[in-house]
Design an enzyme around this catalytic site. Structure first.
Site, PDB file in Angstrom:
ATOM      1  N   ASP A 168      38.581  10.940  35.598  1.00 41.74           N
ATOM      2  CA  ASP A 168      38.840  10.395  34.222  1.00 41.74           C
ATOM      3  C   ASP A 168      37.568  10.719  33.761  1.00 41.74           C
ATOM      4  O   ASP A 168      37.692  11.020  32.558  1.00 41.74           O
ATOM      5  CB  ASP A 168      39.314   9.594  33.945  1.00 41.74           C
ATOM      6  CG  ASP A 168      41.230   9.169  33.900  1.00 41.74           C
ATOM      7  OD1 ASP A 168      41.338   9.884  33.811  1.00 41.74           O
ATOM      8  OD2 ASP A 168      42.031   7.654  34.035  1.00 41.74           O
ATOM      9  N   ALA A 169      36.942  10.869  34.049  1.00 43.68           N
ATOM     10  CA  ALA A 169      35.167  10.383  33.837  1.00 43.68           C
ATOM     11  C   ALA A 169      34.486  12.481  33.972  1.00 43.68           C
ATOM     12  O   ALA A 169      33.772  12.506  33.431  1.00 43.68           O
ATOM     13  CB  ALA A 169      33.744  10.114  34.502  1.00 43.68           C
TER      14      ALA A 169
ATOM     15  N   LYS B  51      35.689  58.047  24.256  1.00 42.51           N
ATOM     16  CA  LYS B  51      37.802  57.422  24.342  1.00 42.51           C
ATOM     17  C   LYS B  51      37.639  56.679  25.608  1.00 42.51           C
ATOM     18  O   LYS B  51      37.715  56.907  26.865  1.00 42.51           O
ATOM     19  CB  LYS B  51      38.268  58.830  24.431  1.00 42.51           C
ATOM     20  CG  LYS B  51      39.573  58.188  25.007  1.00 42.51           C
ATOM     21  CD  LYS B  51      40.946  59.483  24.575  1.00 42.51           C
ATOM     22  CE  LYS B  51      42.569  59.526  24.658  1.00 42.51           C
ATOM     23  NZ  LYS B  51      42.766  58.725  26.045  1.00 42.51           N
TER      24      LYS B  51
ATOM     25  N   CYS C 149      59.086  58.318  61.680  1.00 39.81           N
ATOM     26  CA  CYS C 149      58.450  58.035  60.578  1.00 39.81           C
ATOM     27  C   CYS C 149      57.053  56.409  61.536  1.00 39.81           C
ATOM     28  O   CYS C 149      57.622  56.325  62.738  1.00 39.81           O
ATOM     29  CB  CYS C 149      59.290  56.764  59.944  1.00 39.81           C
ATOM     30  SG  CYS C 149      58.865  54.977  58.323  1.00 39.81           S
TER      31      CYS C 149
END
EC number: 6.5.1.2
Length: 716
Positions: free
Chosen positions: A47-48, A132, A435
């Site tokens: 929290d700190a 461009k 392949c």
């Protein structure tokens, strides 16, 4: 979160520019912690620490009040991250530019303007010339000076709402500064990434095992379209402003003065822009920018010329999808010499085996090129698609000195061989007949230049690409299940076949290692993923056919097949019959004849569909999938409607339909749609921003109606 060793400078010492950058960083960091705390119940800081971040943000906003926005964590708490992009209709279409590739074409562009405006031979319209930028077009809508929406260009008429992501870009002001601010305006420009930032990002991606980007433009586009806004915030995106769309009160009367106004209200405008008063000045600017191109920190792919006077822009108007008053002067293709170090084979979704050159890195047009396409095995041998010699019939060999060309967004390619530099040990390349991924036979069909793996669903390369295609936008389009997730799930064995997507939740419930425990996931994201998958258990027949990834069956052919067969049962039965008959007695079956008689479906498409169903593993995969989903039958088009059999053209910005929805509405009532107006057109439905198609309708005597009139017509 790791503690920072370096203490941030006091807020009082920050310049406005530094404060703006830190304000965005703090806001995003706090929003991230809000999400973890409020949505995930999993805070990662004390929290700190959280309070310290909040206090520093408040201190910055107290010193620079104009940085406060409605979306600031000091004003709201715990906004959820973006999970998708809504569609945004552009009030004024974001049109493309015509192109010029030579000095003569630029001179003709100026001459056309002079003739259209009826200017004297010595009268030269002032021209604004600007680099461009090679990035992603963006439209920003401001109301009363506040940024309320940001949208990508999309198809020019409809874009994606990326407001939350754009708010993280430091170059985009959340509020316009100064005076003379229109009540409402759309301001436009280009999101881009610096070359050095692109290289650093790719290095970081590579080290993390993530996908690297091909070029700065792709990295900018991919970074902007992240569903997790914190990822966009972590990317070094930039923005140049250069144009506008809708504007209630235009603050200037020339293009050049409008650019100055954009600077005044808080945008970064390219400093290299120049006002030119002759064709010679325009071309000199083009050459000078071309010489500087390699030294610029960002990619450009040409120069844009615009008529300076805005009243002349309005008179000149538009032709087709581009303005008459502007043109893009593209840079010529740039080339460089380098060494061909090797050739690899990539296997695509349909099994196509594409050779890729591995090159000694070389800079071409300011971009480092290491790979280039070699198209197919004939190209390597020195033959074109027609079988005729190219490059004087010289083949490519490992070790050759080659010329590499890069033109705009085109993939770099090897265009020639310096035969005089060929070393004695240059090695011929033998194209594989198997392949390289799965070892299946690779075949080349008669009349085709491409060799293909026959492994179908057993080939990992094809399986992954088929799955990516299966979940793509025009197929199943499952929110939260994109290419990255498919690759990840495939690598981990979670999704190997299409049906696995729809059994994922059931298997996850039984699994020891849950999806929610994986990096990047949690209870909320997993619930959302499963909900998105369930939402796609009912799908239109044409989407399913497209999702199967059959060669030659794109969106259009999938619709033709779906309309003809009407249901998945009829389609599957007919294709199974045709496939069986093909095996037993060629292609003489009644089912095959019926298939080839469908308008728009020829022998090539028919053969591809039948070949798909002739593979038992494909049929099994489809049958398994159909156990998990419901395929909606095609609604029969009404033959009694007033527009049945008519040809309809939609133009302009439609308010009640997307363009796809408009076409679907026509098809449901038996009408056909076209993208252009001709003598064969029966009806034009025009929305705001309609241009040349209205003139064409008048020319051909075609009736024009509004969107509301169209709705009454089809609902009647």
């Amino acid at each position: 979160m790791a503690a920072k060793s370096k203490t941030p400078p006091p807020v009082d010492s920050l310049t406005r520019s530094q404060a703006r950058v830190e304000h965005k960083r703090l806001a995003l960091e706090i929003e991230t912690h809000n999400e973890r705390y409020y949505q995930q119940d999993a805070p990662t800081v004390s929290d700190a620490t959280y309070d310290a971040l909040q206090r520093r943000l408040e201190a910055i906003e107290a010193r620079f009040p104009d940085l406060v926005t409605a979306s600031s964590p000091t004003q709201t708490v715990g906004a959820a991250p973006a999970r998708g992009f809504a569609k945004v209709q552009h009030a004024v279409p974001m049109l493309s530019l015509g192109n010029a590739f030579s000095d003569a074409e630029v001179a003709e562009f100026v001459e056309r303007i002079r003739r259209f405006l009826k200017l004297g031979a010595d009268d030269m319209p002032a021209i604004v010339a600007e680099p461009k930028i090679d990035g992603l077009s963006l439209s920003l809508r401001y109301e009363n000076g506040d940024l309320v929406r940001a949208a990508t260009r999309g198809d020019g008429f409809t874009g994606e709402d990326v407001t939350a992501n754009v708010r993280t870009i430091a170059d985009v002001p959340h509020k316009l500064n100064g005076h003379n601010i229109p009540t409402a305006c759309e301001l436009r420009g280009e999101v881009y990434m610096l070359k050095e930032d692109f290289l650093a990002l790719n290095k970081k991606q590579q080290e993390a095992g993530d996908t690297v980007f091909a070029n700065p433009r792709n990295s900018a586009a991919g970074s902007l379209r992240q569903k997790d806004v914190s990822i966009t915030a972590s990317r070094p995106l930039k923005f140049f402003a250069y144009a506008w769309g809708e504007m209630t009160d235009r603050p200037a009367e020339t293009q050049n003065d409008m650019l100055e106004w954009l600077r005044d209200v808080g945008f970064i405008v390219n400093p290299l822009i120049q006002l030119c008063h002759s064709v010679d000045e325009v071309l000199a600017f083009y050459r000078r920018i071309g010489e500087q191109r390699a030294t610029l920190g960002y990619d450009i792919d040409g120069v844009v010329y615009k008529v300076d006077r805005l009243d002349w822009q309005e008179r000149l108007g538009f032709v087709s999808r581009s303005p008459r008053w502007a043109i893009a002067h593209k840079f010529a293709a740039e080339q460089a010499m380098t060494i061909l170090r090797g050739i690899d084979i990539q296997v695509g979704r349909t099994g196509a085996m594409t050779p890729v050159a591995r090159l000694e890195p070389v800079t071409v047009g300011g971009v480092v090129v290491q790979n280039a396409t070699l198209h197919n095995e004939d190209y390597i041998r020195g033959l074109g698609n027609d079988g005729q010699p190219i490059r004087d019939g010289i083949d490519l060999r490992i070790g050759d000195t080659v010329v590499v060309q890069r033109a705009g967004d085109v993939i770099p390619q090897v265009v020639s061989v310096i035969i005089e530099k060929r070393p004695a040990n240059a090695k011929r390349y033998e194209f594989p007949d198997r392949c390289p991924i799965c070892g299946s036979h690779a075949v080349r069909e008669e009349g085709e230049a491409v060799r293909r793996c026959t492994g179908a669903l057993i080939c990992p390369a094809q399986a992954v690409e088929r799955l990516k295609h299966f979940v793509s936008r025009l197929a199943f389009d499952i929110d939260g299940l994109g290419e990255k997730q498919i690759q990840e799930f495939y690598d981990d064995g979670l999704v190997m076949h299409p049906v696995d997507i729809f059994t994922l939740q059931e298997r996850d419930a039984r699994a020891e290692n849950k999806l929610r425990d994986r990096d990047g996931y949690g209870d909320v994201s997993v619930r959302n993923l499963f909900a998105a998958i369930d939402a796609r258990r009912r799908i239109e027949l044409n989407r399913l056919i497209f999702a199967l990834g059959i060669r030659h069956v794109g969106e259009g052919n999938a619709k033709l097949l779906a309309r003809h067969y009407g249901s998945i049962e009829s389609f599957r039965s007919a294709m199974t019959e045709a496939a069986a008959a093909q095996t037993e007695a060629g292609n003489d079956s009644e089912a095959y004849a019926d298939l080839t008689n469908i308008g728009g479906i020829g022998d090539i498409v028919a053969d591809a569909v039948v070949e798909f169903f002739a593979e038992p593993r494909n049929v099994k995969a489809l049958n398994d999938l159909l156990e998990e989903i419901e395929v909606l039958p095609v609604a029969q088009a009404r033959s009694d409607s007033a527009v049945a059999g008519k040809t309809v053209v939609f133009t302009g910005s439609l308010e009640k339909f997307t363009r796809d929805e408009a076409k679907a509405s026509a098809e449901r009532v038996g009408a056909k749609t076209s993208s252009s107006v001709s003598k064969k057109t029966d009806l034009v439905v025009a929305g705001p921003g309609a241009g040349s198609k209205l003139k064409d309708a008048e020319k051909f005597g075609v009736k024009v109606i509004s969107e509301d009139e169209w709705l009454k017509l089809i609902e009647g």
